[in-house]
Design a protein around this motif. Sequence first.
Motif, PDB file in Angstrom:
ATOM      1  N   ILE A   3      98.454 111.482   2.235  1.00  0.00           N
ATOM      2  CA  ILE A   3      96.771 111.685   1.976  1.00  0.00           C
ATOM      3  C   ILE A   3      96.292 110.922   1.310  1.00  0.00           C
ATOM      4  CG2 ILE A   3      97.578 113.108   0.085  1.00  0.00           C
ATOM      5  CD1 ILE A   3      94.595 115.165   1.148  1.00  0.00           C
ATOM      6  N   ALA A   4      96.969 110.430   0.896  1.00  0.00           N
ATOM      7  CA  ALA A   4      96.079 109.755  -0.802  1.00  0.00           C
ATOM      8  C   ALA A   4      96.253 107.910  -0.526  1.00  0.00           C
ATOM      9  CB  ALA A   4      97.473 109.529  -1.878  1.00  0.00           C
ATOM     10  N   SER A   5      97.136 107.533   0.564  1.00  0.00           N
ATOM     11  CA  SER A   5      96.681 106.914   1.368  1.00  0.00           C
ATOM     12  C   SER A   5      95.680 106.814   2.300  1.00  0.00           C
ATOM     13  CB  SER A   5      97.888 106.093   2.459  1.00  0.00           C
ATOM     14  OG  SER A   5      98.956 105.826   1.738  1.00  0.00           O
ATOM     15  N   ASP A   6      95.396 108.143   2.949  1.00  0.00           N
ATOM     16  CA  ASP A   6      93.751 108.178   3.735  1.00  0.00           C
ATOM     17  C   ASP A   6      93.001 108.169   2.993  1.00  0.00           C
ATOM     18  OD1 ASP A   6      95.508 108.770   6.217  1.00  0.00           O
ATOM     19  OD2 ASP A   6      96.081 110.841   6.285  1.00  0.00           O
ATOM     20  N   ILE A   7      92.842 108.765   1.797  1.00  0.00           N
ATOM     21  CA  ILE A   7      91.520 108.228   0.474  1.00  0.00           C
ATOM     22  C   ILE A   7      91.501 106.785   0.492  1.00  0.00           C
ATOM     23  CG2 ILE A   7      90.936 109.025  -1.552  1.00  0.00           C
ATOM     24  CD1 ILE A   7      92.642 111.747  -1.410  1.00  0.00           C
ATOM     25  N   LEU A   8      92.165 106.413   0.635  1.00  0.00           N
ATOM     26  CA  LEU A   8      92.318 104.504  -0.373  1.00  0.00           C
ATOM     27  C   LEU A   8      91.422 103.788   1.201  1.00  0.00           C
ATOM     28  CD1 LEU A   8      95.579 104.214  -2.346  1.00  0.00           C
ATOM     29  CD2 LEU A   8      92.949 104.744  -3.320  1.00  0.00           C
ATOM     30  N   ASP A   9      92.455 104.319   2.572  1.00  0.00           N
ATOM     31  CA  ASP A   9      91.940 104.024   3.159  1.00  0.00           C
ATOM     32  C   ASP A   9      90.762 103.708   4.177  1.00  0.00           C
ATOM     33  OD1 ASP A   9      94.538 102.665   3.934  1.00  0.00           O
ATOM     34  OD2 ASP A   9      94.361 103.523   5.202  1.00  0.00           O
ATOM     35  N   ILE A  10      89.837 105.391   4.165  1.00  0.00           N
ATOM     36  CA  ILE A  10      87.949 105.771   3.760  1.00  0.00           C
ATOM     37  C   ILE A  10      87.664 105.025   3.061  1.00  0.00           C
ATOM     38  CG2 ILE A  10      86.910 107.390   4.758  1.00  0.00           C
ATOM     39  CD1 ILE A  10      89.502 108.797   5.759  1.00  0.00           C
ATOM     40  N   ALA A  11      87.813 105.573   1.812  1.00  0.00           N
ATOM     41  CA  ALA A  11      87.291 104.879   1.036  1.00  0.00           C
ATOM     42  C   ALA A  11      86.601 103.236   0.700  1.00  0.00           C
ATOM     43  CB  ALA A  11      87.610 106.123  -0.976  1.00  0.00           C
ATOM     44  N   LYS A  12      87.814 102.487   1.016  1.00  0.00           N
ATOM     45  CA  LYS A  12      88.249 101.082   0.858  1.00  0.00           C
ATOM     46  C   LYS A  12      86.596 100.599   2.217  1.00  0.00           C
ATOM     47  CE  LYS A  12      90.687  97.316   0.894  1.00  0.00           C
ATOM     48  NZ  LYS A  12      92.403  96.413   0.493  1.00  0.00           N
ATOM     49  N   PRO A  37      99.930 100.751  -3.400  1.00  0.00           N
ATOM     50  CA  PRO A  37      99.846  99.160  -3.494  1.00  0.00           C
ATOM     51  C   PRO A  37      98.327  98.795  -3.183  1.00  0.00           C
ATOM     52  CG  PRO A  37     101.844  99.371  -3.045  1.00  0.00           C
ATOM     53  CD  PRO A  37     101.937 100.724  -2.888  1.00  0.00           C
ATOM     54  N   GLY A  38      97.134  98.399  -4.199  1.00  0.00           N
ATOM     55  CA  GLY A  38      95.569  98.042  -3.045  1.00  0.00           C
ATOM     56  C   GLY A  38      94.871  98.616  -3.946  1.00  0.00           C
ATOM     57  N   SER A  39      95.358 100.327  -4.751  1.00  0.00           N
ATOM     58  CA  SER A  39      94.494 101.239  -4.918  1.00  0.00           C
ATOM     59  C   SER A  39      93.130 100.896  -5.500  1.00  0.00           C
ATOM     60  CB  SER A  39      95.128 102.421  -5.720  1.00  0.00           C
ATOM     61  OG  SER A  39      95.187 101.851  -6.824  1.00  0.00           O
ATOM     62  N   SER A  40      94.041  99.626  -6.782  1.00  0.00           N
ATOM     63  CA  SER A  40      92.592  99.023  -7.460  1.00  0.00           C
ATOM     64  C   SER A  40      91.539  98.878  -6.888  1.00  0.00           C
ATOM     65  CB  SER A  40      92.692  97.593  -7.687  1.00  0.00           C
ATOM     66  OG  SER A  40      93.071  96.548  -7.330  1.00  0.00           O
ATOM     67  N   ALA A  41      91.048  98.680  -5.299  1.00  0.00           N
ATOM     68  CA  ALA A  41      90.433  98.404  -5.092  1.00  0.00           C
ATOM     69  C   ALA A  41      88.565  99.758  -5.027  1.00  0.00           C
ATOM     70  CB  ALA A  41      90.656  98.444  -3.256  1.00  0.00           C
ATOM     71  N   VAL A  42      89.655 100.836  -5.195  1.00  0.00           N
ATOM     72  CA  VAL A  42      88.824 102.719  -5.038  1.00  0.00           C
ATOM     73  C   VAL A  42      88.899 103.352  -5.704  1.00  0.00           C
ATOM     74  CG1 VAL A  42      88.966 104.286  -3.271  1.00  0.00           C
ATOM     75  CG2 VAL A  42      89.570 102.475  -2.536  1.00  0.00           C
ATOM     76  N   ILE A  43      90.060 102.556  -6.991  1.00  0.00           N
ATOM     77  CA  ILE A  43      89.992 103.137  -8.023  1.00  0.00           C
ATOM     78  C   ILE A  43      89.765 103.113  -8.872  1.00  0.00           C
ATOM     79  CG2 ILE A  43      91.582 104.851  -9.736  1.00  0.00           C
ATOM     80  CD1 ILE A  43      91.660 106.003  -6.947  1.00  0.00           C
ATOM     81  N   GLU A  44      88.405 103.369  -9.809  1.00  0.00           N
ATOM     82  CA  GLU A  44      87.289 103.045 -10.898  1.00  0.00           C
ATOM     83  C   GLU A  44      88.355 103.196 -12.152  1.00  0.00           C
ATOM     84  OE1 GLU A  44      84.892 101.168 -13.389  1.00  0.00           O
ATOM     85  OE2 GLU A  44      85.028 103.290 -13.315  1.00  0.00           O
ATOM     86  N   ARG A  45      88.032 104.644 -12.216  1.00  0.00           N
ATOM     87  CA  ARG A  45      89.212 105.199 -13.270  1.00  0.00           C
ATOM     88  C   ARG A  45      89.444 106.609 -13.308  1.00  0.00           C
ATOM     89  NH1 ARG A  45      84.457 103.467 -17.577  1.00  0.00           N
ATOM     90  NH2 ARG A  45      84.354 101.777 -16.390  1.00  0.00           N
ATOM     91  N   GLY A  46      90.118 107.100 -14.616  1.00  0.00           N
ATOM     92  CA  GLY A  46      90.727 107.901 -14.712  1.00  0.00           C
ATOM     93  C   GLY A  46      90.388 108.485 -16.426  1.00  0.00           C
ATOM     94  N   PHE A  47      89.840 109.833 -15.972  1.00  0.00           N
ATOM     95  CA  PHE A  47      89.106 110.288 -17.529  1.00  0.00           C
ATOM     96  C   PHE A  47      90.524 111.293 -17.339  1.00  0.00           C
ATOM     97  CE2 PHE A  47      85.359 108.678 -16.771  1.00  0.00           C
ATOM     98  CZ  PHE A  47      85.181 108.673 -17.292  1.00  0.00           C
ATOM     99  N   ILE A  48      91.381 111.340 -19.086  1.00  0.00           N
ATOM    100  CA  ILE A  48      92.229 112.495 -19.244  1.00  0.00           C
ATOM    101  C   ILE A  48      91.553 113.178 -20.173  1.00  0.00           C
ATOM    102  CG2 ILE A  48      94.708 113.949 -19.610  1.00  0.00           C
ATOM    103  CD1 ILE A  48      95.719 111.131 -18.210  1.00  0.00           C
ATOM    104  N   THR A  49      91.377 114.404 -20.075  1.00  0.00           N
ATOM    105  CA  THR A  49      90.580 115.103 -21.447  1.00  0.00           C
ATOM    106  C   THR A  49      91.257 117.120 -21.190  1.00  0.00           C
ATOM    107  OG1 THR A  49      88.851 116.031 -19.250  1.00  0.00           O
ATOM    108  CG2 THR A  49      88.243 114.229 -20.860  1.00  0.00           C
ATOM    109  N   TYR A  50      92.334 116.511 -22.204  1.00  0.00           N
ATOM    110  CA  TYR A  50      92.384 118.079 -22.048  1.00  0.00           C
ATOM    111  C   TYR A  50      91.825 119.074 -22.714  1.00  0.00           C
ATOM    112  CZ  TYR A  50      96.659 120.371 -20.482  1.00  0.00           C
ATOM    113  OH  TYR A  50      98.445 121.133 -20.626  1.00  0.00           O
ATOM    114  N   THR A  51      91.804 118.490 -23.704  1.00  0.00           N
ATOM    115  CA  THR A  51      90.856 119.086 -25.290  1.00  0.00           C
ATOM    116  C   THR A  51      89.545 119.702 -24.797  1.00  0.00           C
ATOM    117  OG1 THR A  51      90.739 117.465 -26.885  1.00  0.00           O
ATOM    118  CG2 THR A  51      92.583 118.430 -26.825  1.00  0.00           C
ATOM    119  N   ASN A  52      88.879 120.446 -25.086  1.00  0.00           N
ATOM    120  CA  ASN A  52      87.403 121.113 -24.877  1.00  0.00           C
ATOM    121  C   ASN A  52      86.348 119.261 -25.825  1.00  0.00           C
ATOM    122  OD1 ASN A  52      87.634 122.820 -24.193  1.00  0.00           O
ATOM    123  ND2 ASN A  52      87.123 124.569 -25.720  1.00  0.00           N
TER     124      ASN A  52
END
Length: 157
Positions: A3-12, A37-52
Motif C-alpha cells: 500500500i505504501a508503494s502504491d501511495i508513492l507511485d500514484i502521488a509521484k 527508496p525514492g520516497s523523498s520525491a513524495v514525502i515532504e515532512r512528518g510531524f510527531i506531536t505527542y503532547t498537546n
Amino acid sequence: MKIASDILDIAKEKKIMIATAESCTGGMVAVALTDIPGSSAVIERGFITYTNDAKREMLGVHATTLEAHGAVSEEVAAEMAQGALARSRAQMAVSITGIAGPGASEYKPEGRVCFGLAFDDSVVTETIEFGALGRDAVRRAARDHALGLLLKSLCAD
C-alpha cells in the motif's frame, strides 16, 4: 508494504507531496512511506506531536479546541491535518490522534483513533473504534488505516 508503494507511485505520478501529523502512532505512517527508496520525491515532512503543547506549537491546533474536545477528537485531527498542510509544502496531509493503550478515560475508550485528511481547501475526518487490542495492534491498525485513507484519496482524483 504494498500500500505504501502504491501511495508513492500514484502521488509521484500526480506530483502530490504528502505530510504526516501523528500522535499515537509516533511516526509509523511516515516510517512506512519512507522505508521505500525514492520516497523523498513524495514525502515532504512528518510531524510527531505527542503532547498537546506540540500539537499547538508545531501544527497550530487551538488551545480552545483541545479544551473543548480533547486531544482525541475529530476536531483536533482536522486541525492537525490542516496545520501540517499550512506548515509544509505538501498538497495532502494525514493526521492521527488516539488512545493506543493501555488505559482509557471515562469518556474515551482504549482503541479510539481519530483521523484527518487535508487537501486543497478541504478536510475530512473520521473516528475508528479499534477496541482494546493492545498498544502495538492499535498503533499498527491506525497506521494501516491512515495509509488506506491516503490511497483512497489519491485514487479519487
